[in-house]
Scaffold this motif. Structure first.
Motif, PDB file in Angstrom:
ATOM      1  N   ALA A 258      61.078  69.535  57.370  1.00 27.69           N
ATOM      2  CA  ALA A 258      60.678  69.101  56.335  1.00 27.69           C
ATOM      3  C   ALA A 258      59.583  67.934  55.663  1.00 27.69           C
ATOM      4  O   ALA A 258      58.203  67.795  56.095  1.00 27.69           O
ATOM      5  CB  ALA A 258      61.056  69.003  54.790  1.00 27.69           C
ATOM      6  N   MET A 259      60.375  66.003  56.501  1.00 32.00           N
ATOM      7  CA  MET A 259      59.853  65.297  57.076  1.00 32.00           C
ATOM      8  C   MET A 259      58.833  65.449  57.387  1.00 32.00           C
ATOM      9  O   MET A 259      57.846  64.321  57.675  1.00 32.00           O
ATOM     10  CB  MET A 259      61.226  64.079  56.381  1.00 32.00           C
ATOM     11  CG  MET A 259      60.550  62.907  57.126  1.00 32.00           C
ATOM     12  SD  MET A 259      61.660  61.489  56.926  1.00 32.00           S
ATOM     13  CE  MET A 259      62.822  61.936  58.333  1.00 32.00           C
ATOM     14  N   GLY A 260      59.325  65.812  58.505  1.00 35.47           N
ATOM     15  CA  GLY A 260      58.187  66.030  60.453  1.00 35.47           C
ATOM     16  C   GLY A 260      56.839  66.757  59.739  1.00 35.47           C
ATOM     17  O   GLY A 260      55.844  65.994  60.062  1.00 35.47           O
ATOM     18  N   LEU A 261      56.743  67.421  58.139  1.00 28.17           N
ATOM     19  CA  LEU A 261      55.820  68.187  58.281  1.00 28.17           C
ATOM     20  C   LEU A 261      54.865  66.958  57.129  1.00 28.17           C
ATOM     21  O   LEU A 261      53.447  67.380  57.464  1.00 28.17           O
ATOM     22  CB  LEU A 261      55.918  69.462  57.583  1.00 28.17           C
ATOM     23  CG  LEU A 261      54.890  70.548  57.368  1.00 28.17           C
ATOM     24  CD1 LEU A 261      54.346  70.598  58.754  1.00 28.17           C
ATOM     25  CD2 LEU A 261      55.211  71.861  56.330  1.00 28.17           C
ATOM     26  N   MET A 262      55.478  66.838  56.299  1.00 28.48           N
ATOM     27  CA  MET A 262      54.957  65.572  55.359  1.00 28.48           C
ATOM     28  C   MET A 262      53.916  64.431  56.293  1.00 28.48           C
ATOM     29  O   MET A 262      53.029  63.942  56.376  1.00 28.48           O
ATOM     30  CB  MET A 262      56.121  65.415  53.821  1.00 28.48           C
ATOM     31  CG  MET A 262      57.137  64.455  54.783  1.00 28.48           C
ATOM     32  SD  MET A 262      57.982  64.202  53.019  1.00 28.48           S
ATOM     33  CE  MET A 262      56.907  62.397  53.043  1.00 28.48           C
ATOM     34  N   ALA A 263      55.392  64.192  56.814  1.00 29.64           N
ATOM     35  CA  ALA A 263      54.865  62.918  57.926  1.00 29.64           C
ATOM     36  C   ALA A 263      53.219  63.578  59.002  1.00 29.64           C
ATOM     37  O   ALA A 263      52.630  62.034  58.561  1.00 29.64           O
ATOM     38  CB  ALA A 263      56.083  62.359  59.197  1.00 29.64           C
ATOM     39  N   THR A 264      53.119  64.556  59.889  1.00 25.40           N
ATOM     40  CA  THR A 264      52.340  64.709  59.865  1.00 25.40           C
ATOM     41  C   THR A 264      50.874  64.836  58.855  1.00 25.40           C
ATOM     42  O   THR A 264      49.767  64.747  59.661  1.00 25.40           O
ATOM     43  CB  THR A 264      52.327  66.324  60.386  1.00 25.40           C
ATOM     44  OG1 THR A 264      53.606  66.537  61.583  1.00 25.40           O
ATOM     45  CG2 THR A 264      51.083  66.726  61.802  1.00 25.40           C
ATOM     46  N   VAL A 265      51.163  65.646  57.919  1.00 22.66           N
ATOM     47  CA  VAL A 265      49.762  66.336  57.319  1.00 22.66           C
ATOM     48  C   VAL A 265      49.355  64.182  56.440  1.00 22.66           C
ATOM     49  O   VAL A 265      48.156  64.313  56.829  1.00 22.66           O
ATOM     50  CB  VAL A 265      50.753  66.278  55.911  1.00 22.66           C
ATOM     51  CG1 VAL A 265      48.667  66.710  54.193  1.00 22.66           C
ATOM     52  CG2 VAL A 265      50.598  67.977  56.212  1.00 22.66           C
ATOM     53  N   ASN A 266      50.337  63.103  56.112  1.00 20.89           N
ATOM     54  CA  ASN A 266      50.647  61.673  56.004  1.00 20.89           C
ATOM     55  C   ASN A 266      49.011  61.599  57.438  1.00 20.89           C
ATOM     56  O   ASN A 266      47.587  60.554  56.848  1.00 20.89           O
ATOM     57  CB  ASN A 266      50.986  61.112  55.556  1.00 20.89           C
ATOM     58  CG  ASN A 266      50.766  59.955  55.195  1.00 20.89           C
ATOM     59  OD1 ASN A 266      50.369  59.576  54.134  1.00 20.89           O
ATOM     60  ND2 ASN A 266      51.108  58.808  55.491  1.00 20.89           N
ATOM     61  N   LEU A 267      49.747  61.402  58.775  1.00 22.80           N
ATOM     62  CA  LEU A 267      48.456  60.080  59.692  1.00 22.80           C
ATOM     63  C   LEU A 267      47.563  61.245  59.460  1.00 22.80           C
ATOM     64  O   LEU A 267      46.079  60.673  59.876  1.00 22.80           O
ATOM     65  CB  LEU A 267      50.048  61.106  60.442  1.00 22.80           C
ATOM     66  CG  LEU A 267      51.281  59.795  60.905  1.00 22.80           C
ATOM     67  CD1 LEU A 267      51.861  60.565  62.160  1.00 22.80           C
ATOM     68  CD2 LEU A 267      50.911  58.838  60.649  1.00 22.80           C
ATOM     69  N   VAL A 268      47.145  62.466  60.022  1.00 23.21           N
ATOM     70  CA  VAL A 268      45.879  63.150  59.883  1.00 23.21           C
ATOM     71  C   VAL A 268      44.776  62.335  58.594  1.00 23.21           C
ATOM     72  O   VAL A 268      44.076  62.365  59.674  1.00 23.21           O
ATOM     73  CB  VAL A 268      46.534  64.565  59.418  1.00 23.21           C
ATOM     74  CG1 VAL A 268      44.718  65.747  59.309  1.00 23.21           C
ATOM     75  CG2 VAL A 268      46.710  65.195  60.671  1.00 23.21           C
ATOM     76  N   ALA A 269      45.517  62.593  57.553  1.00 18.75           N
ATOM     77  CA  ALA A 269      44.792  62.447  56.151  1.00 18.75           C
ATOM     78  C   ALA A 269      45.085  60.565  55.628  1.00 18.75           C
ATOM     79  O   ALA A 269      43.027  60.155  56.009  1.00 18.75           O
ATOM     80  CB  ALA A 269      45.833  62.333  54.764  1.00 18.75           C
ATOM     81  N   ILE A 270      45.609  59.740  56.383  1.00 21.16           N
ATOM     82  CA  ILE A 270      45.084  58.000  56.249  1.00 21.16           C
ATOM     83  C   ILE A 270      43.868  57.688  57.580  1.00 21.16           C
ATOM     84  O   ILE A 270      43.388  57.014  57.843  1.00 21.16           O
ATOM     85  CB  ILE A 270      46.385  57.407  56.587  1.00 21.16           C
ATOM     86  CG1 ILE A 270      46.737  57.488  57.858  1.00 21.16           C
ATOM     87  CG2 ILE A 270      46.971  57.444  55.344  1.00 21.16           C
ATOM     88  CD1 ILE A 270      48.543  57.241  57.852  1.00 21.16           C
ATOM     89  N   CYS A 271      44.419  58.450  59.054  1.00 19.80           N
ATOM     90  CA  CYS A 271      43.163  58.935  59.413  1.00 19.80           C
ATOM     91  C   CYS A 271      41.907  59.047  59.753  1.00 19.80           C
ATOM     92  O   CYS A 271      40.826  58.236  59.970  1.00 19.80           O
ATOM     93  CB  CYS A 271      43.814  59.676  61.177  1.00 19.80           C
ATOM     94  SG  CYS A 271      44.664  59.166  62.067  1.00 19.80           S
TER      95      CYS A 271
END
Length: 472
Positions: A410-423
């Motif tokens: 779950a944390m890996g998925l949320m981190a992936t979403v966040n990384l795409v968003a901030i980029c």
């Protein structure tokens, strides 16, 4: 179910996140002109400035302490020991490197959280990745996915893991029953989290500086007592990282384990700390001031506290070839060499404080996610709080391996979403940074929404508009 979770974790944690978080950190470091190095003094000033009086927010210092409450946990004691065991002394060098670039990522995500924050029905500031994903990228589905993962991982499961660490430490050091420790821990946590984010912030601003300072003072004592050996230890860390000294795991092992443990400890790019960064009332009145505060949090977590653990272990001499000591027992054994049997008790108490504050800090993130999902009313928050406390009791005496793996996913998925968003929002971050530091050279920065016409309709002008006033 386990094979699916293990497969997902293998993809996320061995490839996507290790390289993704590092790459994003390097990207923001370069795009923001090495903000974490050039403007380090400004980070300290942003924390120490007198707080603005707004009943809707907490102070920057409280926000820093609350984010550190979550960041500084068992990973700073047990996690560093595991990194040393698997990757050798060189792993610490790579923890330093990932923290340095992670400071730029933390600056970016927390600046965005401030910019896109809103006031809830009670007038309190709310924000975080879910808000900048929905408002800045118009991707509500991704914001909901992020929020669900955040509640599951930080609101529930990771708190069971922290409780498990506390119960193990208390049983090992003082012989206390795990179930009794879990119940007492839940009762104490309940007193704090039922008071809401303001209560969590008030507790964090007292407990976090105390626990961090006490731990660093012990480390300073160890360093001073062994001062003649310190240069050799620091040289060993660097040599092992660069392959100039033979070490467990080799250069690749040192790099991989150092990066993994560093990312897990400082949480830069995970999308967790921005949830509390958004709740702060910044001073000066500009989103970047809170970005600077949270970048300092990464520095404190890894470059101070994790380094303190590593140096105490390496100076103790307990890491010998063939030794099976790792995790908390390795840290305890190291402290017992330096301080006698009292060192074991100190590590147990440190885990108690570190892990307890992680529980209340993690909960504060989940509360923000519940507000975003329109479940932040009395019923929704009561259910979340009850679930958190039940997980604390359960985690204290049960093995949490399978559930922890699910939380990792779950944390890996949320981190992936966040990384795409901030980029995708990196252009906004770069403009905010240029604006802040240009104004800083002239005096006191202040956000002017008129300079950001492209953001109208996305940001709350009652907070960031020209006529915005604090609610006292």
């Amino acid at each position: 179910m386990d094979p699916i979770i293990d497969f997902l974790n293998g993809i996320l944690w061995n490839y996507v996140l290790v390289y993704g978080l590092l790459a994003v950190g390097v990207y923001f470091t370069l795009r923001l002109g090495f903000v974490q190095l050039r403007h380090f003094p400004e980070m300290v000033r942003a924390v120490l400035k007198a707080p603005q009086n707004d009943r809707g927010g907490i102070t920057p210092f409280q926000a820093l302490c609350t984010s550190l409450a979550s960041r500084v946990g068992t990973g700073n004691l047990a996690g560093v020991a595991v990194a040393l065991y698997l990757g050798g002394p060189g792993a610490i060098f790579w923890m330093w490197m990932v923290a340095l670039v992670g400071m730029a990522t933390a600056f970016a995500e927390s600046s965005l959280a401030q910019l896109y924050k809103v006031r809830d029905a009670g007038g309190q500031f709310r924000g975080g990745p879910a808000f900048y994903i929905a408002r800045g990228l118009k991707a509500r589905w991704a914001a909901v996915l992020f929020s669900i993962c955040l509640v599951l991982a930080f609101g529930l499961v990771f708190n069971a893991v922290q409780a498990n660490s506390i119960a193990d430490a208390m049983q090992g050091a003082f012989g206390l029953p795990k179930l009794g420790v879990g119940i007492a821990l839940a009762a104490l946590a309940g007193v704090v989290i039922f008071g809401g984010i303001r209560q969590i912030a008030r507790v964090a601003q007292v407990v976090v500086p105390f626990m961090a300072l006490a731990y660093l003072l012990v480390a300073l004592y160890v360093v001073v007592a062994n001062i003649t050996e310190v240069p050799a230890v620091l040289a060993l860390i660097v040599k092992s990282a660069l392959g100039l000294e033979q070490a467990a795991g080799g250069v690749a092992g040192a790099m991989l384990n150092g990066i993994k443990r560093g990312l897990f400890s400082n949480e830069a790019g995970m999308g967790s700390a921005p949830n509390i960064a958004a709740v702060a009332t910044p001073n000066p009145h500009h989103p970047c001031s809170q970005g600077l505060v949270q970048a300092l949090g990464v520095f404190i977590d890894t470059l101070l506290i994790c380094t303190a653990t590593a140096i105490m272990i390496l100076l103790s001499g307990v890491m010998t070839p063939g030794s099976e000591l790792t995790g908390t027992p390795l840290t305890q054994e190291a402290l017992s060499v330096h301080m006698g049997e009292w060192g074991r008790y100190f590590v147990a108490l440190a885990i108690l404080f570190f892990a307890f504050t992680s529980i209340i800090g993690n909960y504060s993130y989940a509360e923000n996610a519940m507000v975003y999902m329109k479940a932040g009313g009395p019923a929704g928050l009561t259910a979340l709080r009850a679930g958190t406390l039940l997980m604390v009791v359960w985690g204290a005496y049960e093995s949490v391996a399978t559930v922890f793996n699910a939380a990792d996913a779950a944390m890996g998925l949320m981190a992936t979403v966040n990384l795409v968003a901030i980029c995708l929002l990196s252009g906004v971050v770069a403009k905010l940074a240029r604006d802040y530091f240009a104004q800083r050279r002239q005096g006191v920065p202040r956000f002017d929404s008129g300079q950001y016409p492209e953001l109208h309709g996305e940001i709350d002008l009652e907070i960031w508009g020209p006529d915005a006033k604090p609610r006292v």
